[in-house]
Enzyme design. Structure first.
Site, short mmCIF file in Angstrom:
data_model
loop_
_atom_site.label_atom_id
_atom_site.label_comp_id
_atom_site.label_asym_id
_atom_site.label_seq_id
_atom_site.Cartn_x
_atom_site.Cartn_y
_atom_site.Cartn_z
N ARG A 51 0.82 -1.21 0.00
CA ARG A 51 0.00 0.00 0.00
C ARG A 51 0.86 1.27 0.00
NH1 ARG A 51 -4.90 -0.49 1.74
NH2 ARG A 51 -4.17 -2.41 2.71
N THR A 52 1.80 1.34 0.92
CA THR A 52 2.63 2.55 1.03
C THR A 52 3.48 2.72 -0.23
OG1 THR A 52 2.71 2.18 3.40
CG2 THR A 52 4.28 3.74 2.53
N LYS A 80 22.83 -9.88 0.17
CA LYS A 80 24.25 -10.26 0.09
C LYS A 80 25.04 -9.67 1.24
CE LYS A 80 23.96 -10.06 -4.92
NZ LYS A 80 24.14 -9.09 -6.00
N ARG A 101 11.56 1.90 3.31
CA ARG A 101 10.96 1.23 4.47
C ARG A 101 11.95 0.15 4.89
NH1 ARG A 101 5.19 -0.98 6.22
NH2 ARG A 101 4.85 1.26 6.11
N HIS A 129 6.57 6.52 11.16
CA HIS A 129 5.94 6.39 9.85
C HIS A 129 5.33 7.76 9.55
CE1 HIS A 129 4.16 4.89 6.37
NE2 HIS A 129 3.29 4.02 6.85
#
Lengths: 304, 138
Positions: A51-52, A80, A101, A129
């Site tokens: 969604r974000t 990695k 994020r 957030h």
């Protein structure tokens, strides 16, 4: 403003400015459709959040820009063993602005220290957030027309819900704001929020376990999910879970212009029967999220 | 027991008994080439017993961190065998690589090369928070 890591980075004036730009975008989308032509937004999602991510990508595309990025850590060089700093340094060479994020708290702080382009925190674990809070603020402004003189009910998981904590921190800066904190005993607002945010700013608040008790006083009802895994025993969860599911009956005594919000995704905490009620604002809230992100991208790229 | 007085350097006095070694470690005094003495369990009228550290060398020590460890400590700066400054350290605004963030969800838990930085957020209550995840220092 160079980066947005924490909502506290923004002054009231800066928030007002973003909201004004977002409102202008809503009114005159064409005016902004080529503002970011030739610019690239990188979306670095070290943990998935469809969604974000889509909201940011849509925001940049609506501004005429382009997007690149990854949607989970497995498809990035993090798998990695690359550090956040190195990833950011490299991606900064390929893009003009970065949205990230990350599951670890504070990762965007590390990124901002090393980055040559603006960083937007799209969520770092359970920590910050800020664009969700900006979304909530734009929703309140558009739906209620003001930030002051509001009685805001916050319902559900007030202990772990970061959206709720950030919204409180943002709203205490406006006059005559009151909070009704509705939650089971197990998920009450943490005492540090009460002491360091509410009491410190002399904000009036009431704690209750009953969602209907103050329903007729609310201008805004912000719902969050009561999650099973937050309870110590299942019996308590079963006893309480239905008390925090919003249905038509529970809002019968609410004000005509109540605004029901939810950061989404919803599971079952709001009955789908409410979706068509004019008081339900949670899907509009998702729409506002795109507009405020457009305003933020413009601001950080100094395009407005 | 005799420990000679120093010509140039620091005498860190009124250290709570038993805390001397911690300060020795935190200030990385083991890395210095000049003479360093730790006196443990010295007699004190005020504290009964105390620790003292003497550093004999014309060097600059980052002693701000002592304010975090114990602000009752007395720092004497010595020049040409005379005490030219005597003070209690203040709480530093920032401490680096002295304490570790205990939050398992903090970025420092997976990126070991990051400095462990804590910032003073409440002077009255002596609260330090991790620069990254804002967890309270314990």
């Amino acid at each position: 403003m160079k980066h947005l890591i924490d909502i506290k980075d923004l002054s009231v004036e800066e928030i007002d400015e973003l909201i004004e730009v977002a409102k202008d975008i809503i009114k005159n989308p064409d005016k902004y459709s080529k503002k970011c032509e030739g610019k690239i937004l990188a979306t670095l999602f070290f943990e998935p959040s469809t969604r974000t991510r889509l909201s940011f990508e849509s925001a940049m595309l609506r501004l005429g820009g382009n997007v690149l990025g990854f949607s989970e850590a497995n498809s990035s060089s993090t798998a990695k063993g690359e550090s956040v700093s190195d990833t950011i340094r490299v991606v900064g060479e390929y893009s003009d602005i970065i949205v990230m994020r990350h599951p670890k708290e504070g990762a965007p702080v590390v990124a901002a220290e090393k980055s040559i382009v603006p960083i937007i925190n799209a969520g770092d674990g359970g920590h910050n957030h800020p664009t969700q809070t900006l979304t909530d603020l734009l929703t309140i402004k558009c739906e209620k027309g003001r930030f002051d003189n509001l009685t805001i009910g916050l319902c559900g998981d007030l202990k772990f819900g970061r959206t709720v904590h950030s919204l409180i921190s943002a709203m205490v800066r406006y006059p005559k704001v009151k909070f009704i904190l509705i939650s089971p005993e197990e998920l009450k607002i943490p005492s540090y929020i009460k002491k360091e945010v509410l009491d410190k700013n002399k904000i009036e608040y009431i704690e209750t376990q009953n969602i209907e008790e103050y329903m007729n006083k609310l201008d805004i009802l912000y719902m969050t999910r009561v999650q099973k895994e937050r309870f110590f025993n299942e019996a308590d969860y079963i006893r309480l879970k239905d008390s925090y599911i919003l249905d038509e009956e529970k809002i019968i005594n609410s004000k005509k212009d109540l605004c029901i919000m939810h950061p989404l995704p919803r599971v079952n905490e709001i009955s789908v029967k409410i979706d068509n009620n004019p008081k339900a604002c949670y899907f509009k809230q998702a729409k506002y999220g795109k507009f405020i992100r457009m305003a933020l991208i413009l601001k950080l790229l100094e395009e407005c | 027991m005799n420990i000679d007085s120093i010509k140039n350097g620091y005498v860190i006095d009124h250290i709570k008994e038993g805390k001397g070694m911690q300060i020795y470690e935190d200030l990385k005094l083991g890395e210095l080439n000049c003479p360093v003495a730790i006196i443990k369990n010295a007699k004190s009228n005020k504290m009964q017993k105390k620790d003292i550290i003497k550093v004999d060398g014309n060097i600059q020590l980052n002693i701000d961190v002592l304010g975090y460890i114990d602000s009752d400590i007395t720092i004497n700066v010595v020049k040409d065998s005379k005490i030219i400054k005597k003070y209690h350290p203040e709480l530093p605004e920032k401490i680096t690589n002295i304490i570790k963030c205990k939050n398992p969800r903090c970025i420092t838990s997976i990126e070991q090369e990051l400095d462990q930085v804590f910032v003073l957020t409440d002077k009255e209550k002596r609260v330090y928070r991790c620069k990254y995840c804002e967890s309270k220092a314990k």
